[in-house]
Structures are given as C-alpha cells and as structure tokens.
Design an enzyme around this catalytic site. Structure first.
Site, PDB file in Angstrom:
ATOM      1  N   THR A   1     -18.304 -37.140  91.313  1.00  0.00           N
ATOM      2  CA  THR A   1     -17.425 -36.745  90.185  1.00  0.00           C
ATOM      3  C   THR A   1     -17.857 -35.482  89.340  1.00  0.00           C
ATOM      4  O   THR A   1     -16.885 -35.075  88.806  1.00  0.00           O
ATOM      5  CB  THR A   1     -17.367 -38.169  89.506  1.00  0.00           C
ATOM      6  OG1 THR A   1     -18.888 -38.276  88.823  1.00  0.00           O
ATOM      7  CG2 THR A   1     -16.937 -39.050  90.227  1.00  0.00           C
TER       8      THR A   1
ATOM      9  N   LEU B   1     -13.874 -36.187  85.091  1.00  0.00           N
ATOM     10  CA  LEU B   1     -13.030 -37.405  84.990  1.00  0.00           C
ATOM     11  C   LEU B   1     -13.462 -38.377  85.867  1.00  0.00           C
ATOM     12  O   LEU B   1     -12.808 -38.842  86.930  1.00  0.00           O
ATOM     13  CB  LEU B   1     -11.591 -36.874  85.357  1.00  0.00           C
ATOM     14  CG  LEU B   1     -10.964 -35.970  84.412  1.00  0.00           C
ATOM     15  CD1 LEU B   1      -9.648 -35.312  85.118  1.00  0.00           C
ATOM     16  CD2 LEU B   1     -10.903 -36.551  83.026  1.00  0.00           C
ATOM     17  N   HIS B   2     -14.885 -38.892  85.857  1.00  0.00           N
ATOM     18  CA  HIS B   2     -15.481 -39.620  86.718  1.00  0.00           C
ATOM     19  C   HIS B   2     -14.488 -40.845  87.240  1.00  0.00           C
ATOM     20  O   HIS B   2     -14.210 -41.042  88.385  1.00  0.00           O
ATOM     21  CB  HIS B   2     -16.593 -40.538  86.130  1.00  0.00           C
ATOM     22  CG  HIS B   2     -17.572 -39.548  85.517  1.00  0.00           C
ATOM     23  ND1 HIS B   2     -18.454 -39.109  86.235  1.00  0.00           N
ATOM     24  CD2 HIS B   2     -17.991 -39.236  84.215  1.00  0.00           C
ATOM     25  CE1 HIS B   2     -19.376 -38.339  85.415  1.00  0.00           C
ATOM     26  NE2 HIS B   2     -18.896 -38.741  84.310  1.00  0.00           N
ATOM     27  N   ASP B   3     -13.886 -41.437  86.143  1.00  0.00           N
ATOM     28  CA  ASP B   3     -12.959 -42.905  86.839  1.00  0.00           C
ATOM     29  C   ASP B   3     -11.696 -42.302  87.228  1.00  0.00           C
ATOM     30  O   ASP B   3     -11.346 -43.060  88.190  1.00  0.00           O
ATOM     31  CB  ASP B   3     -12.724 -43.592  85.437  1.00  0.00           C
ATOM     32  CG  ASP B   3     -14.073 -44.119  84.725  1.00  0.00           C
ATOM     33  OD1 ASP B   3     -15.199 -44.299  85.688  1.00  0.00           O
ATOM     34  OD2 ASP B   3     -14.151 -44.385  84.037  1.00  0.00           O
TER      35      ASP B   3
END
Length: 320
Positions: A196, A241-243
């Site tokens: 990520t 924007l990991h998620d």
C-alpha cells in the site's frame, strides 16, 4: 454481475476513501457496512462511516456498530495523530448528516443476516482491526460457506508502522487477526502496508480528485492532518490510501498480484506483538519443516500496476 460486498471499517481517512470507492462503483452491490474501534473510538468511526455513505447518496446501505475494544487486551494507542481527533482531519462534521438510522442489532447480527440472505457468496473487506470478523466466525461458523473471500488490509512483511514489527490494524487486536488469518478455513487475501505504501498518491492526484465535483472535493477536504503525517512518512506531499487498495482488490479480483504463503500472527506481549510472520521460503524448504501438518495459507498481495491502480481508484471516485 455486481460483486456483493460488505465493508468492516474504522474510518479513518483512507477508510473514507475506501467506503466511497465501493459506494460509487456500479459493479459493486454494497450490502452493508459494519464499524469497529481503531483509528478513533467506535462512536466516531460509526458516525464517520454513516456520513461518508450520506455523502455518496447511499442511504440504502445499512450500517451497524461492532466491537468497541479488542478481544483480549486493551488497545494502547489510537491513530488520531495520523487521522485527526475525529478520524477525518477534524472535518467529519463538514460531511452530510447520516440519512439512515443505525441498525439496532450490532455488527455481528447484521453480518449474519446479510450473509444468510445473500444469493451468492459475499466478499468481506475488513479494513480495520479484525475483531468483528473474528467474533462472526467464532459464533457463527455456519456462515463460512456464504463468504467468497475476506480481503484484509493489514500487516507488514518487512516491519510495521505502529511499532517496528507491527502494522496498526493487526497490532490493535492480534488475537482476532490470528483467528481470521491463521485458524479459519476461509479464503483470505492479505494486503500489507509494504504494497500500500508503494501505491501512495501525490498532490496532483489529490488535485484531480478535488476538481472532479462535490464528492471529490469533500473527500480531498478530509486529508489535511493525514497529508501532514504522510509528508513526514513519505518525504514528499502525498498520502497512502491503504484501505482503498484493499477494496480495489475486493471489487476487481486480480488488480493486485498475490502469492500464497503460510502466515502466523504474533500474540505475545513482547516487542513483536502484532507482527505478521509470512513464510516466504521456497516450498521445498517449507515442506521439509512442516512435516505432516501444513499450516494455513493466505494470498498475500505483493505487487500491482501502480499507475493502473491509482487510475482505477481515481476514476471510480470521480465518476459521480
């Protein structure tokens, strides 16, 4: 056919982007959203999720509040220093008020009812601590067959962001993470921070989002505290924007390249608590060590077309 999807979340700026990504995608049937403690306390994560759905015009999506604390040990640290005091850079109240009442039965009850009613197996995307999902699988093992796969944002192969060993979501409830990733016979994809971080977006990307219309403007406005943190973490103006990366995989299977590995989660109270231990040795060596008992395996996301992934997320967030 649209992908039936449930998001379990602790918004969080990147969670807000991930919810919007699913809510605005026409090829997703967003069945519901459940909330969990994490970046900020449960009351705030729940309100944030409902407000993001209201921003996206999705009053049809039910929301239920879940676990307010980990399964065993207390959570010692929130992530308000990353996401702001309210989880959204202090700007949660700038979003529309929720357009739908909170579901009364709680997260696990909603998860069970949605899974039981689904005509086909459902993808679940847990993008916060895994407490709700662990409780679901422990109390309702009969729903496993209704789960297509669980796409988890969490873990780090080379270290962590909350401690030197552990990523925040896994560190927040390692016992729950171990239940889901190691003990349960449900297909899982793990999207770790190693990947990520490589998908980080810059100020130009954020500018395009802000210029796209009311929803994009509102999402970009949630980022100042988050941007300040990642300016230090990345060394340049951008955010991770990991998620949303994990939800992109939930929406479009294969947008991330995965490899199958045995995994373990460290649940001791020592300095490695919350570490995700992914066995990346060659299969021949693992086979010798495993003997007759092979550990569970998880699909670990290791690569993607970075520009393609960034473009996919931006296109979905700006198409409204």
């Amino acid at each position: 056919m649209p992908t039936p999807l449930i998001i379990d979340t602790d918004p969080g700026v990147d969670d807000a982007f991930a919810i919007a990504l699913a809510a605005l995608s026409e090829d997703v049937e967003l069945l519901g959203v459940t909330t969990v403690f994490g970046n900020v306390p449960l009351e705030a994560t729940t309100l944030n999720a409902r407000r993001v759905l209201a921003l996206c015009g999705r009053a049809d999506v039910p929301v239920a509040a879940g676990a307010a604390r980990p399964l065993v040990h207390a959570q010692l640290q929130r992530a308000s220093h990353v996401h702001g005091s309210d989880g959204l850079s202090g700007r949660s109240a700038a979003l529309p008020e929720p357009a739908r009442a909170l579901e009364p039965g709680g997260a696990v009850s909603l998860l069970v009812s949605l899974l039981e009613a689904a005509a086909e197996p459902v993808t679940i995307a847990p993008i916060g601590p895994l407490t709700n999902i662990a409780l679901l699988l422990a109390a309702h093992p009969e729903v496993r067959e209704k789960i297509a796969r669980i796409v988890v944002m969490g873990g780090g192969l080379a270290g962590g962001n909350t401690t030197g060993a552990a990523e925040f979501n896994i560190w927040s409830d390692p016992e729950a993470a171990r239940r889901v990733l190691v003990e349960e016979p449900v297909p899982c994809v793990l999207v770790p921070m190693d990947l990520t971080y490589r998908c980080a977006v810059d100020s130009t990307w954020l500018g395009k989002l802000a210029a796209s219309g009311p929803i994009g403007t509102a999402l970009e406005a949630l980022t100042p505290d988050y941007l300040a943190h990642y300016r230090k973490a990345l060394g340049w103006d951008g955010i991770v924007l990991h998620d949303a990366v994990a939800v992109a995989e939930a929406i479009r299977p294969g947008i991330l390249k995965t490899e199958s590995y045995p995994i373990e989660v460290e649940c001791s109270l020592g300095p490695a608590r919350g570490a995700t231990l992914v066995d990346r040795r060659r299969q021949a060596l693992r086979a010798d060590a495993e003997g007759d008992v092979a550990p569970g395996r998880v699909e670990v996301a290791v690569d993607t077309d970075l520009e393609g992934l960034r473009g996919f997320i931006l296109e979905r967030l700006t198409q409204a």
